[in-house]
Scaffold this motif. Sequence first.
Motif, PDB file in Angstrom:
ATOM      1  N   UNK A 235     -11.327   1.755   1.141  1.00  0.00           N
ATOM      2  CA  UNK A 235     -10.392   2.207   2.300  1.00  0.00           C
ATOM      3  C   UNK A 235     -11.060   2.651   3.601  1.00  0.00           C
ATOM      4  N   UNK A 236     -12.182   3.310   3.172  1.00  0.00           N
ATOM      5  CA  UNK A 236     -12.975   3.930   4.258  1.00  0.00           C
ATOM      6  C   UNK A 236     -13.683   2.945   5.135  1.00  0.00           C
ATOM      7  N   UNK A 237     -14.216   1.456   4.647  1.00  0.00           N
ATOM      8  CA  UNK A 237     -14.475   0.605   5.143  1.00  0.00           C
ATOM      9  C   UNK A 237     -13.339  -0.357   5.847  1.00  0.00           C
ATOM     10  N   UNK A 238     -12.018  -0.327   5.402  1.00  0.00           N
ATOM     11  CA  UNK A 238     -11.183  -1.057   6.103  1.00  0.00           C
ATOM     12  C   UNK A 238     -10.858  -0.815   7.391  1.00  0.00           C
ATOM     13  N   UNK A 239     -11.354   0.589   7.756  1.00  0.00           N
ATOM     14  CA  UNK A 239     -10.936   1.243   9.170  1.00  0.00           C
ATOM     15  C   UNK A 239     -12.200   1.427   9.988  1.00  0.00           C
ATOM     16  N   UNK A 240     -13.124   0.495   9.613  1.00  0.00           N
ATOM     17  CA  UNK A 240     -14.361   0.626  10.137  1.00  0.00           C
ATOM     18  C   UNK A 240     -14.433   0.489  11.906  1.00  0.00           C
ATOM     19  N   UNK A 241     -13.602  -0.057  12.314  1.00  0.00           N
ATOM     20  CA  UNK A 241     -13.426  -0.051  14.050  1.00  0.00           C
ATOM     21  C   UNK A 241     -12.816   0.964  14.396  1.00  0.00           C
ATOM     22  N   UNK A 319       0.472   6.381  -0.502  1.00  0.00           N
ATOM     23  CA  UNK A 319       1.134   5.338   0.005  1.00  0.00           C
ATOM     24  C   UNK A 319       0.749   4.854   1.559  1.00  0.00           C
ATOM     25  N   UNK A 320       0.572   5.988   2.231  1.00  0.00           N
ATOM     26  CA  UNK A 320       0.322   6.031   3.611  1.00  0.00           C
ATOM     27  C   UNK A 320      -1.227   5.142   3.943  1.00  0.00           C
ATOM     28  N   UNK A 321      -2.230   5.735   3.110  1.00  0.00           N
ATOM     29  CA  UNK A 321      -3.498   5.190   2.960  1.00  0.00           C
ATOM     30  C   UNK A 321      -3.685   3.700   2.318  1.00  0.00           C
ATOM     31  N   UNK A 322      -2.873   3.413   1.463  1.00  0.00           N
ATOM     32  CA  UNK A 322      -2.806   2.099   1.232  1.00  0.00           C
ATOM     33  C   UNK A 322      -2.419   1.049   2.169  1.00  0.00           C
ATOM     34  N   UNK A 323      -1.173   1.535   2.808  1.00  0.00           N
ATOM     35  CA  UNK A 323      -0.788   0.799   3.833  1.00  0.00           C
ATOM     36  C   UNK A 323      -1.799   0.807   4.878  1.00  0.00           C
ATOM     37  N   UNK A 324      -2.304   1.632   5.483  1.00  0.00           N
ATOM     38  CA  UNK A 324      -3.525   1.464   6.297  1.00  0.00           C
ATOM     39  C   UNK A 324      -4.249   0.456   6.095  1.00  0.00           C
ATOM     40  N   UNK A 325      -4.996   0.405   4.778  1.00  0.00           N
ATOM     41  CA  UNK A 325      -5.783  -0.457   4.437  1.00  0.00           C
ATOM     42  C   UNK A 325      -5.216  -1.879   4.302  1.00  0.00           C
ATOM     43  N   UNK A 326      -4.028  -2.220   3.948  1.00  0.00           N
ATOM     44  CA  UNK A 326      -3.284  -3.245   3.740  1.00  0.00           C
ATOM     45  C   UNK A 326      -3.265  -4.073   5.286  1.00  0.00           C
ATOM     46  N   UNK A 327      -2.787  -2.988   6.001  1.00  0.00           N
ATOM     47  CA  UNK A 327      -2.465  -3.570   7.541  1.00  0.00           C
ATOM     48  C   UNK A 327      -3.764  -3.879   8.361  1.00  0.00           C
ATOM     49  N   UNK A 328      -4.832  -3.317   7.943  1.00  0.00           N
ATOM     50  CA  UNK A 328      -6.071  -3.624   8.755  1.00  0.00           C
ATOM     51  C   UNK A 328      -6.539  -5.024   8.390  1.00  0.00           C
ATOM     52  N   UNK A 329      -6.346  -5.203   6.671  1.00  0.00           N
ATOM     53  CA  UNK A 329      -6.756  -6.645   6.281  1.00  0.00           C
ATOM     54  C   UNK A 329      -5.860  -7.669   6.923  1.00  0.00           C
ATOM     55  N   UNK A 330      -4.545  -7.402   7.064  1.00  0.00           N
ATOM     56  CA  UNK A 330      -3.635  -8.429   7.371  1.00  0.00           C
ATOM     57  C   UNK A 330      -3.934  -8.540   8.796  1.00  0.00           C
ATOM     58  N   UNK A 331      -4.362  -7.532   9.750  1.00  0.00           N
ATOM     59  CA  UNK A 331      -4.493  -7.684  11.143  1.00  0.00           C
ATOM     60  C   UNK A 331      -5.815  -8.494  11.261  1.00  0.00           C
ATOM     61  N   UNK A 332      -6.688  -8.270  10.309  1.00  0.00           N
ATOM     62  CA  UNK A 332      -8.052  -9.152  10.372  1.00  0.00           C
ATOM     63  C   UNK A 332      -7.903 -10.506  10.101  1.00  0.00           C
ATOM     64  N   UNK A 333      -7.282 -10.755   9.005  1.00  0.00           N
ATOM     65  CA  UNK A 333      -6.756 -12.184   8.961  1.00  0.00           C
ATOM     66  C   UNK A 333      -5.988 -12.773   9.986  1.00  0.00           C
ATOM     67  N   UNK A 334      -5.260 -11.944  10.765  1.00  0.00           N
ATOM     68  CA  UNK A 334      -4.504 -12.709  11.896  1.00  0.00           C
ATOM     69  C   UNK A 334      -5.574 -12.834  13.009  1.00  0.00           C
ATOM     70  N   UNK A 335      -6.228 -11.896  13.322  1.00  0.00           N
ATOM     71  CA  UNK A 335      -7.351 -12.247  14.323  1.00  0.00           C
ATOM     72  C   UNK A 335      -8.109 -13.214  14.184  1.00  0.00           C
ATOM     73  N   UNK A 336      -8.520 -13.757  12.918  1.00  0.00           N
ATOM     74  CA  UNK A 336      -9.250 -14.923  12.703  1.00  0.00           C
ATOM     75  C   UNK A 336      -8.446 -16.291  12.332  1.00  0.00           C
ATOM     76  N   UNK A 337      -7.067 -15.924  12.900  1.00  0.00           N
ATOM     77  CA  UNK A 337      -6.135 -16.897  12.666  1.00  0.00           C
ATOM     78  C   UNK A 337      -6.121 -17.697  11.192  1.00  0.00           C
ATOM     79  N   UNK A 338      -6.216 -16.899  10.050  1.00  0.00           N
ATOM     80  CA  UNK A 338      -6.329 -17.296   8.881  1.00  0.00           C
ATOM     81  C   UNK A 338      -4.939 -17.597   7.956  1.00  0.00           C
ATOM     82  N   UNK A 339      -3.900 -17.372   8.646  1.00  0.00           N
ATOM     83  CA  UNK A 339      -2.909 -17.373   7.727  1.00  0.00           C
ATOM     84  C   UNK A 339      -1.300 -17.662   8.592  1.00  0.00           C
ATOM     85  N   UNK A 340      -0.352 -18.036   7.997  1.00  0.00           N
ATOM     86  CA  UNK A 340       0.935 -18.487   8.739  1.00  0.00           C
ATOM     87  C   UNK A 340       1.428 -17.086   9.087  1.00  0.00           C
ATOM     88  N   UNK A 341       1.818 -16.937  10.566  1.00  0.00           N
ATOM     89  CA  UNK A 341       2.043 -15.841  11.191  1.00  0.00           C
ATOM     90  C   UNK A 341       1.279 -14.865  11.779  1.00  0.00           C
TER      91      UNK A 341
END
Length: 506
Positions: A235-241, A319-341
């Motif tokens: 998770x330390x790396x999930x928020x690298x930006x 729970x909060x830290x897990x959500x932060x990691x999951x949301x950054x991954x989902x955002x990264x996916x979305x930024x590269x147009x990798x999935x529906x939505x």
Amino acid sequence: MSPTPPPDHIDSDAAQLASLGYQSEFKRDMSPWANFSLGFTYLSPVVAIYTMFAFGLATGGPPMIWSLVITGVGQLLVALVFSEVVAQFPVAGGVYPWARRLWGRRYAWLTGWVYMMALFVTIASVVSGAGPYIASLLGFEASVNTTIICSLAILALATIINYMGTRVLAMAAIIGFTAELLGALAVGGWLLVTERHHNLGVVFDSFGAGNGGNYLWAFAAAALVGIYNYYGFEACGDVAEEVPDPGRLIPKAMRRTIYVGGAAATFVALALVLSVADIPAVISGKDADPVSGVLNEAFGPVGSKIILGVVLLSFLSCSMSLQAAASRLAYSYGRDDMIVGSRWLRKFSQAKRVPPYALLAAGVIPALVVLASKFSQDALTKIVSFASVGIYLGFQMVVFAALRARLKGWEPSGKYRLGKWGLPVNIMALVYGVVAIIIMSWPRTPDAPWYDNYIVLISGVVVVGAGLLYMALRRPYGRSDAPYDDAIPKARPVTALTDEPELSNT
């Protein structure tokens, strides 16, 4: 909070990210201390031990505590590999962008898919584990329905905190870390002083766990305690930006998460083992909740409520830290147009500096998993089992990609490098991860229905299979021109060489 990083760091971080093909919308508001706290609260030794202690003790007896030492060493090897990768590619989202740079688009898509599904299920497992403690704190029965309601309440609160932005998230992570570490030390210390019923030799006594069979199998099953404990450092790396000077600071935070989190988890587990008066009753199933019994005996009704409050704060922070990691991954996916939505997942709130729809997905999908647990007995153990194997599979896909890249000529060029130790550490990390996945997936209940006996393996196959099917039908990996497969040096075109001097046209 630490002071704002100097402009030269901000400029160099932005320049490095631009060289990797991205311009960040996040603010680098997360201090090194907060970044470490995020990883620690995600790993959350209190959550891991309090959730899985009864299972581990009943399955493997007191020697199950050694799984914390073994898995700690194994996961440290994985963290060292990740440290090299994030130092060179400090991009939000963690394992997905790392796999993209180390291997390619298809491999990265599947890595991100597996990890994202595992993260959603892990969030559900953590909030589900909080339900019984909320019931105990408030004095009502922990039925299936009340556990679900309490789980959803914790999930909603974690989502609200995340939505308030990086600065609030960082502050909450530091508060959670401080409370959890002090609480773990205070509780463990008090138990050892006032409630100890055994000496240290008990950690070598199985008390008949394993029903008289080969104890190795019982220990391997109980090792889920250690396996479940040691992830969170990524998770330390999930928020690298969101971290200044990420190539230097994030590898340090990852390693510290393993050191401090592992020591705290082992200390708490040891204190609990030595404080359980009737270990055979736990192994036989007569005492299904030894943690609550020990706390009530040691601290009394009022003191145990205070301890439960600290435990619940740990569940919320995790729970909060897990959500932060999951949301950054989902955002990264979305930024590269990798999935529906993707057009929603990549949306960014300029006011809060967070991806709101990615955060929403990290709340809604785990909530659906929690609701589905109503229809399954032993739901928590099943959810934890898949969450663990999914996380480990995502990890090992990156470790394998790093090993492949090394063999093809990749030489890490970030601020953290293992040098000559890189290849042996990478190999050992892969071996450890594969063994851990086999242990988690191995069926151990032959008397149970086949679908229960193979639930971990089946769920893993379903997630990977669904991802492969989606890739085949939609080809989402080819929609973006974001860089990929650039860690491995490319062969230069061969040009004709001659010893003859170049002739002039004149």
